[in-house]
Design an enzyme around this catalytic site. Structure first.
Site, PDB file in Angstrom:
ATOM      1  N   HIS A 108       0.850  -1.197   0.000  1.00  0.00           N
ATOM      2  CA  HIS A 108       0.000   0.000   0.000  1.00  0.00           C
ATOM      3  C   HIS A 108       0.883   1.242   0.000  1.00  0.00           C
ATOM      4  O   HIS A 108       1.832   1.345   0.762  1.00  0.00           O
ATOM      5  CB  HIS A 108      -0.987   0.012   1.176  1.00  0.00           C
ATOM      6  CG  HIS A 108      -0.374  -0.127   2.528  1.00  0.00           C
ATOM      7  ND1 HIS A 108       0.114  -1.319   3.023  1.00  0.00           N
ATOM      8  CD2 HIS A 108      -0.180   0.782   3.512  1.00  0.00           C
ATOM      9  CE1 HIS A 108       0.577  -1.137   4.253  1.00  0.00           C
ATOM     10  NE2 HIS A 108       0.420   0.129   4.575  1.00  0.00           N
ATOM     11  N   LEU A 109       0.563   2.147  -0.908  1.00  0.00           N
ATOM     12  CA  LEU A 109       1.281   3.405  -1.047  1.00  0.00           C
ATOM     13  C   LEU A 109       0.599   4.457  -0.183  1.00  0.00           C
ATOM     14  O   LEU A 109      -0.603   4.703  -0.330  1.00  0.00           O
ATOM     15  CB  LEU A 109       1.274   3.858  -2.509  1.00  0.00           C
ATOM     16  CG  LEU A 109       1.920   5.221  -2.791  1.00  0.00           C
ATOM     17  CD1 LEU A 109       3.432   5.134  -2.648  1.00  0.00           C
ATOM     18  CD2 LEU A 109       1.553   5.705  -4.190  1.00  0.00           C
TER      19      LEU A 109
END
Length: 129
Positions: free
Chosen positions: A102-103
């Protein structure tokens, strides 16, 4: 797909409490962070379960580039246009609470609090951009 992974469930719209934001790619989802560290704090997540940033290979480069595109687009859609005052990156294991890639997209970076500046410190031992 990992039914125990909350991000897998969110990506498949199985978590009704999490509102998904518009995203131009079907293989990615975007939503607000449950514990925001900035006025704009979003997560961009691949629908396919990808472990974490340590498991990335060269074939993941296009996905990561699209994740960054989505991050910038969601900021602009939410009336944040100063892309010089943003922070995007991944927590380096073991410092990620969920082991699904996840960014983090945070803005304005200049308004991060003391603790958040540490947690999301650019290219630190625990956060990479």
């Amino acid at each position: 797909y990992d039914g125990k992974c909350v991000f897998c469930r969110i990506a498949r719209r199985e978590e009704p409490g999490t509102a998904l934001l518009p995203c131009e790619y079907e293989d990615l989802v975007c939503f607000r962070d449950i514990r925001p560290s900035a006025p704009h704090h979003y997560l961009v997540v691949p629908v396919e379960h990808v472990g974490n940033c340590k498991t990335l290979k060269s074939e993941h480069i296009p996905v990561v580039k699209r994740m960054m595109e989505v991050g910038k687009a969601v900021l602009q859609k939410n009336n944040f246009s100063d892309l010089n005052d943003i922070r995007m990156g991944f927590h380096w294991p073991p410092f990620c609470s969920i082991s699904h890639l996840h960014l983090h997209v945070l803005a304005p970076a200049s308004q991060l609090g003391f603790l958040s500046r540490l947690i999301y410190r650019i290219n630190s031992y625990w956060f990479i951009t």
